[in-house]
Scaffold this motif. Structure first.
Motif, mmCIF file in Angstrom:
data_model
loop_
_atom_site.group_PDB
_atom_site.id
_atom_site.type_symbol
_atom_site.label_atom_id
_atom_site.label_comp_id
_atom_site.label_asym_id
_atom_site.label_seq_id
_atom_site.Cartn_x
_atom_site.Cartn_y
_atom_site.Cartn_z
ATOM 1 N N GLN A 45 0.843 -1.187 0.000
ATOM 2 C CA GLN A 45 0.000 0.000 0.000
ATOM 3 C C GLN A 45 0.881 1.241 0.000
ATOM 4 N N THR A 46 0.552 2.180 -0.869
ATOM 5 C CA THR A 46 1.360 3.399 -0.998
ATOM 6 C C THR A 46 0.705 4.624 -0.363
ATOM 7 N N TRP A 47 -0.602 4.588 -0.204
ATOM 8 C CA TRP A 47 -1.328 5.742 0.342
ATOM 9 C C TRP A 47 -2.699 5.268 0.787
ATOM 10 N N SER A 48 -3.230 5.883 1.827
ATOM 11 C CA SER A 48 -4.597 5.550 2.227
ATOM 12 C C SER A 48 -5.143 6.637 3.140
ATOM 13 N N ASP A 49 -6.448 6.654 3.254
ATOM 14 C CA ASP A 49 -7.127 7.391 4.308
ATOM 15 C C ASP A 49 -8.247 6.502 4.821
ATOM 16 N N GLU A 50 -8.179 6.164 6.093
ATOM 17 C CA GLU A 50 -9.190 5.320 6.737
ATOM 18 C C GLU A 50 -10.249 6.175 7.442
ATOM 19 N N PHE A 51 -10.069 7.489 7.428
ATOM 20 C CA PHE A 51 -11.022 8.459 7.959
ATOM 21 C C PHE A 51 -11.313 8.252 9.448
ATOM 22 N N ASP A 52 -10.243 7.946 10.166
ATOM 23 C CA ASP A 52 -10.351 7.871 11.620
ATOM 24 C C ASP A 52 -10.246 9.280 12.193
ATOM 25 N N GLY A 53 -11.087 9.607 13.103
ATOM 26 C CA GLY A 53 -11.063 10.929 13.714
ATOM 27 C C GLY A 53 -12.361 11.206 14.428
ATOM 28 N N ALA A 54 -12.390 12.321 15.119
ATOM 29 C CA ALA A 54 -13.551 12.678 15.923
ATOM 30 C C ALA A 54 -14.737 13.048 15.045
ATOM 31 N N ALA A 55 -15.920 12.724 15.528
ATOM 32 C CA ALA A 55 -17.137 13.083 14.812
ATOM 33 C C ALA A 55 -17.210 14.598 14.619
ATOM 34 N N GLY A 56 -17.529 15.009 13.404
ATOM 35 C CA GLY A 56 -17.660 16.419 13.090
ATOM 36 C C GLY A 56 -16.387 17.100 12.655
ATOM 37 N N SER A 57 -15.265 16.381 12.694
ATOM 38 C CA SER A 57 -13.996 17.001 12.292
ATOM 39 C C SER A 57 -13.841 16.991 10.783
ATOM 40 N N LYS A 58 -12.971 17.874 10.314
ATOM 41 C CA LYS A 58 -12.730 17.988 8.884
ATOM 42 C C LYS A 58 -11.872 16.826 8.376
ATOM 43 N N PRO A 59 -11.933 16.523 7.078
ATOM 44 C CA PRO A 59 -11.001 15.548 6.501
ATOM 45 C C PRO A 59 -9.564 16.006 6.709
ATOM 46 N N ASP A 60 -8.639 15.075 6.750
ATOM 47 C CA ASP A 60 -7.230 15.342 6.991
ATOM 48 C C ASP A 60 -6.678 16.290 5.924
ATOM 49 N N ALA A 61 -6.299 17.495 6.339
ATOM 50 C CA ALA A 61 -5.821 18.509 5.400
ATOM 51 C C ALA A 61 -4.468 18.164 4.806
ATOM 52 N N SER A 62 -3.735 17.223 5.421
ATOM 53 C CA SER A 62 -2.461 16.798 4.843
ATOM 54 C C SER A 62 -2.677 15.823 3.689
ATOM 55 N N LYS A 63 -3.913 15.352 3.529
ATOM 56 C CA LYS A 63 -4.227 14.403 2.464
ATOM 57 C C LYS A 63 -5.190 14.969 1.427
ATOM 58 N N TRP A 64 -6.096 15.830 1.846
ATOM 59 C CA TRP A 64 -7.163 16.287 0.961
ATOM 60 C C TRP A 64 -7.213 17.809 0.891
ATOM 61 N N THR A 65 -7.491 18.318 -0.292
ATOM 62 C CA THR A 65 -7.833 19.717 -0.493
ATOM 63 C C THR A 65 -9.318 19.795 -0.814
ATOM 64 N N LEU A 66 -10.029 20.632 -0.094
ATOM 65 C CA LEU A 66 -11.454 20.850 -0.348
ATOM 66 C C LEU A 66 -11.611 21.982 -1.352
ATOM 67 N N GLU A 67 -12.188 21.680 -2.505
ATOM 68 C CA GLU A 67 -12.436 22.700 -3.516
ATOM 69 C C GLU A 67 -13.661 23.524 -3.128
ATOM 70 N N THR A 68 -13.720 24.744 -3.617
ATOM 71 C CA THR A 68 -14.880 25.597 -3.352
ATOM 72 C C THR A 68 -15.326 26.268 -4.648
ATOM 73 N N GLY A 69 -16.610 26.567 -4.725
ATOM 74 C CA GLY A 69 -17.133 27.311 -5.862
ATOM 75 C C GLY A 69 -18.349 26.657 -6.483
ATOM 76 N N GLY A 70 -19.022 27.427 -7.313
ATOM 77 C CA GLY A 70 -20.236 26.964 -7.976
ATOM 78 C C GLY A 70 -20.209 27.237 -9.463
ATOM 79 N N SER A 71 -19.162 26.746 -10.123
ATOM 80 C CA SER A 71 -18.950 27.049 -11.543
ATOM 81 C C SER A 71 -19.766 26.180 -12.481
ATOM 82 N N GLY A 72 -20.405 25.143 -11.967
ATOM 83 C CA GLY A 72 -21.089 24.195 -12.841
ATOM 84 C C GLY A 72 -20.185 23.122 -13.376
ATOM 85 N N ASN A 73 -18.846 23.333 -13.248
ATOM 86 C CA ASN A 73 -17.835 22.336 -13.613
ATOM 87 C C ASN A 73 -17.978 21.792 -15.033
#
Length: 423
Positions: A45-73
């Motif tokens: 295995q080279t990379w993973s996220d098992e999403f362990d963490g406290a309820a209500g917390s954000k995804p791990d910022a060292s692994k994920w970038t959250l995009e923002t906007g409403g461009s319709g993509n």
């Protein structure tokens, strides 16, 4: 499969992200679509996220970038992507929950068509993880309802320089809410994008819906094929031949994306039968490497002039670490594996020609494996180690056998400083 539009990436918002990448490349082999499972020489295995963490917390910022906007993509989608925990958060039970919500008329969020009707989330690994080849999988419980469009997919990390679809897109799993029992796996590239993408659908037996339970969606990707599977059952394989005269662009690192879109040209808009909020629940995302052990041709110390060993300076696995001659010690920094894929590996990374240069005197280094010609080598019967892209030999600079002598590539001359024994 149903005609649909690919999920194009907002180049402006991610151009900077795409200039940064951690590249891990591996090579694997695949069986055809007739197999009952998607088989490959899958390794560590080279990379993973098992999403362990406290309820209500954000995804791990060292692994994920959250995009923002409403461009319709590029797909006339109706959602606004936010970085709020209202739309992407951990549930405290080892899951990431992506939630699509109705925005309300007072949200103040602006979309390509006016005020946004929905909010949701889209996450990518462009800054933290890219990889060429291997197995990529996620265990996901998708939402239900007309107009819902969950996806687990990947984009080529050169999108900022070559644009879509020249960078390539691999849709590991897409579902449209009007097809509750079917998911789609597709690739998009130059000449085979959008509704002309190459892929197929997979339908659960017995009229079951994917929203009823978790399912594992995966691709196994090699230089010669991409195979899709659901819960271990392979249902589609595509090869460069399927692209015809068009360029096969699945030969470089890609990054991972998770998102839940609402509406758009393919799924259509939600209607009165669609309830909100809707959730896409992700148990894990994992990437695995090609199994170097199963494709090893030679391994051990690489000894050159004066009986000195090829050595990773300081035993560092950092990208760009010099490779040199050093008195043989048997340490891990002097243990190399020559794979049948043409790579030479130590400390989990590849012997690499700096900058992909083909010039005499270009230094060699340790670098994250990425499948490029700078990392392709052949060991000849004359004991030459030849970089096949440059057609030049691994060479001890100045014919020196002193500790710390840097290694480089040079036109093959047959000299003692270009002769190597392995093992």
């Amino acid at each position: 499969m149903a005609a649909h539009r690919a999920r194009s990436l907002k180049l402006g918002s991610l151009a900077l992200l795409l200039s940064v990448g951690l590249i891990s490349a591996i090579v694997m082999s695949l069986t055809g679509p007739s197999a009952s499972r998607a088989h490959a020489a899958v390794g560590a295995q080279t990379w993973s996220d098992e999403f362990d963490g406290a309820a209500g917390s954000k995804p791990d910022a060292s692994k994920w970038t959250l995009e923002t906007g409403g461009s319709g993509n590029g797909n006339n989608e109706l959602e606004y992507y936010t970085n709020s925990t209202d739309n992407a958060s951990l549930d405290g039970n080892g899951h990431l929950v992506i939630t699509a919500r109705q925005a309300g008329s007072s949200s103040g969020l602006s979309c390509w068509y006016g005020a946004c009707k929905y909010t949701s989330a889209r996450l990518n690994t462009a800054q933290s993880f890219t990889q060429a080849y291997g197995r990529f999988e996620a265990r996901i419980k998708i939402p239900r309802g007309k107009g819902m469009w969950p996806a687990f997919w990947m984009l080529g990390n050169d999108i900022g320089s070559v644009g879509w679809p020249n960078n390539g897109e691999i849709d590991v799993m897409e579902n449209v809410g009007s097809e509750p029992g079917t998911v789609h796996g597709t690739i998009h590239g130059p000449g085979y994008s959008g509704s002309g993408g190459l892929g197929a659908g997979y339908t659960l037996p017995g009229g079951a819906a994917f929203a009823d339970d978790f399912h594992t969606f995966a691709v196994e990707w090699s230089p010669t094929a991409i195979t899709w599977s659901v819960d271990g059952t392979a249902y589609e394989t595509r090869t460069p031949a399927d692209a015809g005269s068009n360029k096969w662009v699945f030969d470089h690192p890609f990054f991972v994306i998770l998102n839940l879109a609402v509406g758009g040209g393919w799924p259509g808009d939600p209607d009165a039968s669609t309830s909100f909020p809707q959730t896409m629940t992700v148990d894990y995302v994992r990437a695995s490497a090609w199994n170097t052990d199963s494709a090893t041709t030679k391994s051990g110390a690489i000894k050159g002039i004066g009986g000195m060993c090829a050595d990773v300076a300081g035993a560092s696995d950092a990208d760009g670490t010099a490779v040199q001659l050093h008195t043989c010690t048997g340490a891990a920094a002097q243990q190399w594996t020559l794979g049948s894929d043409g790579t030479i590996r130590a400390l989990g990374k590849c012997l690499d020609v700096n900058g992909g240069s083909t010039a005499d005197g270009a230094v060699v280094q340790l670098y994250t494996c990425n499948g490029t010609g700078a990392q392709k080598w052949a060991y000849s019967s004359a004991n030459d180690l030849v970089n096949t892209a440059a057609d030049k030999c691994l060479d001890a600079t100045g014919s020196s056998s002193a500790d710390g002598t840097k290694l480089q590539i040079w036109s093959c001359s047959g000299g003692a400083n270009q002769k190597w024994t392995i093992g």
